[in-house]
Design an enzyme around this catalytic site. Structure first.
Site, PDB file in Angstrom:
ATOM      1  N   PHE A  54       6.296  29.334  46.167  1.00 31.34           N
ATOM      2  CA  PHE A  54       5.207  29.491  45.203  1.00 31.34           C
ATOM      3  C   PHE A  54       5.688  30.329  44.029  1.00 31.34           C
ATOM      4  O   PHE A  54       6.364  31.332  44.210  1.00 31.34           O
ATOM      5  CB  PHE A  54       4.009  30.158  45.873  1.00 31.34           C
ATOM      6  CG  PHE A  54       3.435  29.314  46.976  1.00 31.34           C
ATOM      7  CD1 PHE A  54       2.516  28.327  46.687  1.00 31.34           C
ATOM      8  CD2 PHE A  54       3.861  29.485  48.284  1.00 31.34           C
ATOM      9  CE1 PHE A  54       2.005  27.513  47.691  1.00 31.34           C
ATOM     10  CE2 PHE A  54       3.354  28.680  49.298  1.00 31.34           C
ATOM     11  CZ  PHE A  54       2.432  27.692  49.004  1.00 31.34           C
ATOM     12  N   GLU A  55       5.284  29.924  42.822  1.00 31.06           N
ATOM     13  CA  GLU A  55       5.885  30.565  41.659  1.00 31.06           C
ATOM     14  C   GLU A  55       5.577  32.048  41.532  1.00 31.06           C
ATOM     15  O   GLU A  55       6.314  32.771  40.893  1.00 31.06           O
ATOM     16  CB  GLU A  55       5.520  29.824  40.374  1.00 31.06           C
ATOM     17  CG  GLU A  55       4.077  29.911  39.956  1.00 31.06           C
ATOM     18  CD  GLU A  55       3.793  28.893  38.854  1.00 31.06           C
ATOM     19  OE1 GLU A  55       3.565  27.722  39.202  1.00 31.06           O
ATOM     20  OE2 GLU A  55       3.821  29.247  37.687  1.00 31.06           O
ATOM     21  N   ALA A  56       4.499  32.500  42.133  1.00 36.68           N
ATOM     22  CA  ALA A  56       4.212  33.933  42.038  1.00 36.68           C
ATOM     23  C   ALA A  56       5.117  34.759  42.937  1.00 36.68           C
ATOM     24  O   ALA A  56       5.104  35.984  42.862  1.00 36.68           O
ATOM     25  CB  ALA A  56       2.751  34.209  42.366  1.00 36.68           C
ATOM     26  N   GLY A  57       5.911  34.116  43.795  1.00 33.37           N
ATOM     27  CA  GLY A  57       6.931  34.886  44.483  1.00 33.37           C
ATOM     28  C   GLY A  57       7.140  34.674  45.968  1.00 33.37           C
ATOM     29  O   GLY A  57       8.037  35.269  46.544  1.00 33.37           O
TER      30      GLY A  57
ATOM     31  N   ASN B 131       6.067  29.693  32.116  1.00 27.58           N
ATOM     32  CA  ASN B 131       5.950  30.901  32.951  1.00 27.58           C
ATOM     33  C   ASN B 131       7.283  31.618  33.092  1.00 27.58           C
ATOM     34  O   ASN B 131       7.358  32.838  33.010  1.00 27.58           O
ATOM     35  CB  ASN B 131       5.450  30.530  34.356  1.00 27.58           C
ATOM     36  CG  ASN B 131       3.946  30.651  34.473  1.00 27.58           C
ATOM     37  OD1 ASN B 131       3.298  31.239  33.611  1.00 27.58           O
ATOM     38  ND2 ASN B 131       3.392  30.107  35.534  1.00 27.58           N
TER      39      ASN B 131
END
Lengths: 268, 336, 336, 268
Positions: A54-57, B131
């Site tokens: 997931f891109e948030a980490g 992003n």
């Protein structure tokens, strides 16, 4: 013996097809919304060894705590192997750790390029667009740097356009040979486009979009009619297998139990 | 090349001349905003979409009023949306000049109507990035570098919308992108725990908060709770932002509500839906609902505690329960 | 421009084609070295000076013998020194072609005699960098970038000794350095804890171990102890190296001895002094001491456990006690 | 009333002078060996608020667990505020968080440039140097990017040379105006050179090394004699205050109790 659902919505078919396209034991970078639903369905069925990123980490999570409403949701961290932030997630992607990126878009062209920025006339109308969309988010990065990408979206003529207002997430550019490599990209580009009406790939030589299968109830003609440009058709195009009862059950009873992303009404 | 916020040389000079000693940085929300958020500021917004949005600080900025702002973030929903709504309703009180960003919406809760309103009416300058671009721009700033190379999104219109460059890599001969550092004047970051000196312990994903804090000229931290300094020094590898990158620390429980905060509370879904609905109606021409939202929850509130006090207890409690119950198993295992 | 190890495009291709699934990667030291350390390899050495040096792997490489090696590290002592000594004593067994590094010595314990011996006799190609350069080169590799910009050590002879470049920054107009990524063929890393899939939990400073692991084509991990996978997933933010960057996991207690390992054991000071003395005498022409060191502790040892078994118990115990007692207060506070 | 030590070694004087040059509440990047001893002495005397940074990744530590034998030693992590790795430490430096870098070197020239790489003829003799030194380590980076640097070294003619074999850690280059800035550096350069014989600074205009004070027992002449190039002399040059008894006691009884870096024999 496979037990198929008697009725299902185009969105349910879309999610099931998204799930079935995912290979087991691959690393999959999950965009928000339907990709998260499809990945979870795949984990619960044929591909328990999928490693979601997931891109948030978060890397390697199990979404058993409930469907995340955001790729930055704490639910994406459940039982993760590794947990950092956005730079780390995109650096993994840039390095080559991600087998598949799973993304959506508002508009797509015949070469798998996507627009999620604006409807209007770029660059002239950039400062005052007809419709302003949310923007790239991480999709533009995934499209460039994942080894391959899967695109999932609703099939409507206004979304399938010969020419995009704005090129947010790059597919095969104009289809010219080595266009991605010349631009400096590392990933191979779009592998499949999964829609409410068809499963599509790209012609090996021209990189032009091509029907591989039609969804149940659709035909090559009905798909073409819903598409704003002419599609190629694979000589072996087939009718896609409808959802299993179990797949539909899992979507609603185990994954999106609150109906955040998957509507429940029956259309077919 | 123009810089918004500070140029790399200005950012270096400002930090080199700064007092970086370990001092008590606790202060009120009102004083923190008065001291570190100026008219004309480039504001770096921490969090990710609607997680850990610095809403206590955003409310205070709206109450105090600021002009000519630039907002820099990768993906955000509520923080810029509340500022955008304030600008639409009260242009003399709050004015956003420019957005540098990758995604402005609410994910599961849909698009941000006030962003659409400002953008489609040409009321704000936008600069689109991806992003990773925005995250890497803050990272370049945090690293003290004027730029970082990037491989995405090369060839896209994003690269034509912004100040990035491409060049031939002198080592490989292939095309590579270069994105300029971002050094906001002030970073607004909400975290779970901080000590009085500003050492921050972020739980869950760090998003790009450490990079934004270290890139910015000033950093204002709100935290769910202050912790003793000894908690920090007992496990220094868990410090996400070191004290010398922080200028102000404000303890604000529920400081991100109705955004979620890992380990503290889940989305205030009813509240987000209400706000989004009012904003969508504003965009369609009906201003009353949004005006009354701002009046009730922000402008007539003395401070953020006052706002939280106006949220029905059961909404707060539900958000707390949804988060803590879903984390229970994980925390139990961790405690063993 | 020439690349040692893999070029950025080769490194990308190799990783893209690799099986990155979560599988059991435990194996013997002997098999790990046989499988992943080839003649001609560029070896990335983890640790820092004499902390967490991957000595179990170094012993095994010496036992198996390898030719034409390139060693890449920022600051190291014992690992390259033992390889250098093996080359000086047994050139047919072990041969180092090249060093890419910033510092090669033992800090408090002085210079590395075998490095001086090889360098001053022109027996090895050297490429000097700074610590930050080497760390940033691994970081560039880990980030999937062909280079990173750096501001140091601009203007020094270091920049003339190596493959770095300078250019005018397209954003600021000032001079900036560019250093090429390092993608070793194999990273040798010693950590405190790993699970069977290769997720590593490093305690204390991470040095540049995560970057080296993620930049390299293959990574071999030795760990003080294997931990259950559930320990990793209970606190994923503490994973320093994710499983998909790892190819082999070998449990080797004391795997860095006589280097120190945070939280496990302090320097084996007597052993380091003995080895250094033997090396210094070799440099001055007396080979017997060093030969007998290699024979006793490496070549006649069946494996690393066998070597550790030959260290007097009181030396091992002293190293354990010195480390654990000095960490006691900190660990007590942390456990509260 | 200050109580001075009756006897002390040049090395003890060096460490004490190093300590006294450190300002309280500043961030100091600590090189290995004597800088660590001086910083700890300063923390225990006039500068308890010093914030040490170690290149292996620790920030804000208290060295109360025992003198680290390495900047990567676990002892440098004791009661730290922040703990990462080498990249993080050098990025803090590059960003501007470090007020003073505290380094040594094997050779120095009149403009504060240092050599810690090789003795010989660079570049011709690079592949087979007369004496090969350990290399830059982090000193080359600290010299470039810390806001100011303090240099600490033994004062011997062979170490003070007009021209270095190799330029590892850059000071003021050739002393020409803005040489550092033109090279792309951010830090201001060397602030003080502390040796066994003198405290030196640099002429504001020419950036040439200048005696500010002579150590007890030394004179301008004796310092000059031990220097391989001509030194400038500050008109207000003075005799440096000898160590206090308490400073000497702390060095041996609280800091380097095992004598790893500080020898104990009395020479004076």
């Amino acid at each position: 013996m496979a037990c198929h659902a008697e009725s299902f919505t185009p969105q349910e078919m879309l999610i099931v097809a998204g799930s079935r396209q995912l290979e087991d034991e691959k690393v999959v970078f999950a965009g928000t919304g339907l990709p998260m639903v499809s990945i979870t369905l795949a984990q619960l069925t044929h591909a328990p060894g999928i490693i979601p990123v997931f891109e948030a980490g978060a890397v390697g999570s199990s979404l058993i705590r409930g469907l995340p409403l955001s790729v930055g949701d704490s639910r994406t961290t459940c039982k993760a192997d590794y947990l950092q932030g956005l730079n780390a997630a995109f650096e993994l992607t840039q390095r080559g750790f991600i087998d598949y990126g799973f993304i959506g878009g508002a508009e797509i062209d015949p070469y798998g390029n996507l627009n999620s920025t604006m409807i209007g006339d770029f660059p002239v109308g950039y400062r005052k667009p007809g419709v302003r969309l949310p923007g790239s988010g991480g999709a533009g990065d995934m499209a460039c740097s994942c080894t391959q990408t899967l695109i999932i979206m609703a099939h409507e003529p206004r979304r399938f356009r010969r020419r995009l207002s704005y090129y947010t997430s790059m597919g095969y550019f104009d289809g010219s040979p080595d266009a991605r490599k010349k631009a400096g990209l590392q990933g191979k580009g779009p592998y499949r486009v999964i829609t409410t009406k068809a499963l599509m790939g790209f012609d090996e030589e021209t990189k032009y979009m091509k029907i591989l299968a039609t969804m149940p109830g659709e035909t090559v003609e009905s798909v073409q009619e819903a598409t704003g440009f002419e599609l190629m058709v694979d000589p072996d195009a087939y009718e896609y297998e409808p959802p299993l009862k179990e797949e539909i059950r899992l979507i609603h009873e185990a994954i999106d139990t609150q109906g955040y992303f998957v509507k429940r009404e029956m259309k077919q | 090349m123009y810089w918004t916020g500070l140029s790399p040389d200005e950012a270096r000079e400002s930090l080199a001349n700064k007092d970086k000693s370990k001092k008590d940085k606790r202060m009120t929300l009102s004083k923190a905003v008065r001291s570190f958020v100026s008219d004309g500021a480039n504001i770096g917004i921490g969090g990710f979409v609607n997680s850990r949005q610095p809403l206590a600080l955003v409310h205070e900025i709206i109450r105090q009023g600021r002009k000519d702002l630039t907002l820099s973030f990768q993906s955000a929903g509520l923080a810029p949306e509340l500022l955008a709504g304030a600008m639409a309703l009260f242009p003399d009180r709050l004015h956003i000049r420019r957005l540098e960003f990758a995604y402005f919406a609410h994910e599961y809760a849909g698009i941000s109507p006030m962003f659409r309103y400002l953008a489609e009416n040409g009321m704000v300058a936008v600069e689109d990035w991806s992003n990773y671009n925005m995250s890497a721009r803050f990272k370049a700033g945090a690293m003290g570098l004027p730029f970082l190379p990037v491989r995405s999104p090369l060839g896209s219109d994003i690269m034509k919308s912004n100040r990035s460059r491409t060049m031939e890599c002198p080592f490989t001969g292939r095309t590579i992108g270069l994105i300029p550092a971002s050094h906001p004047n002030v970073a607004l970051i909400h975290v779970q725990e901080a000590d009085m000196y500003g050492n921050c312990r972020i739980k869950g994903q760090t998003f790009t908060c450490p990079e934004i804090a270290m890139a910015s000229q000033h950093t204002v931290i709100t935290c769910e709770k202050l912790v003793e300094h000894e908690v920090v020094t007992a496990a220094p590898a868990r410090t996400s932002i070191p004290f010398f990158a922080v200028d102000a620390v404000v303890e604000v429980p529920f400081g991100a509500f109705p955004a979620m905060c890992h380990d503290c509370y889940y989305f205030g879904q009813g509240h987000i839906a209400m706000l989004r609905q009012a904003a969508e109606e504003f965009r369609k021409g009906n201003k009353a609902g949004l005006e009354s939202y701002y009046d009730k929850f922000i402008l007539s509130a003395k401070d953020f505690d006052d706002y939280i006090g106006r949220i029905p207890y059961k909404e707060l409690n539900l958000a707390r329960q949804m988060e803590s119950r879903s984390l229970e198993l994980q925390k139990f295992v961790e405690s063993c």
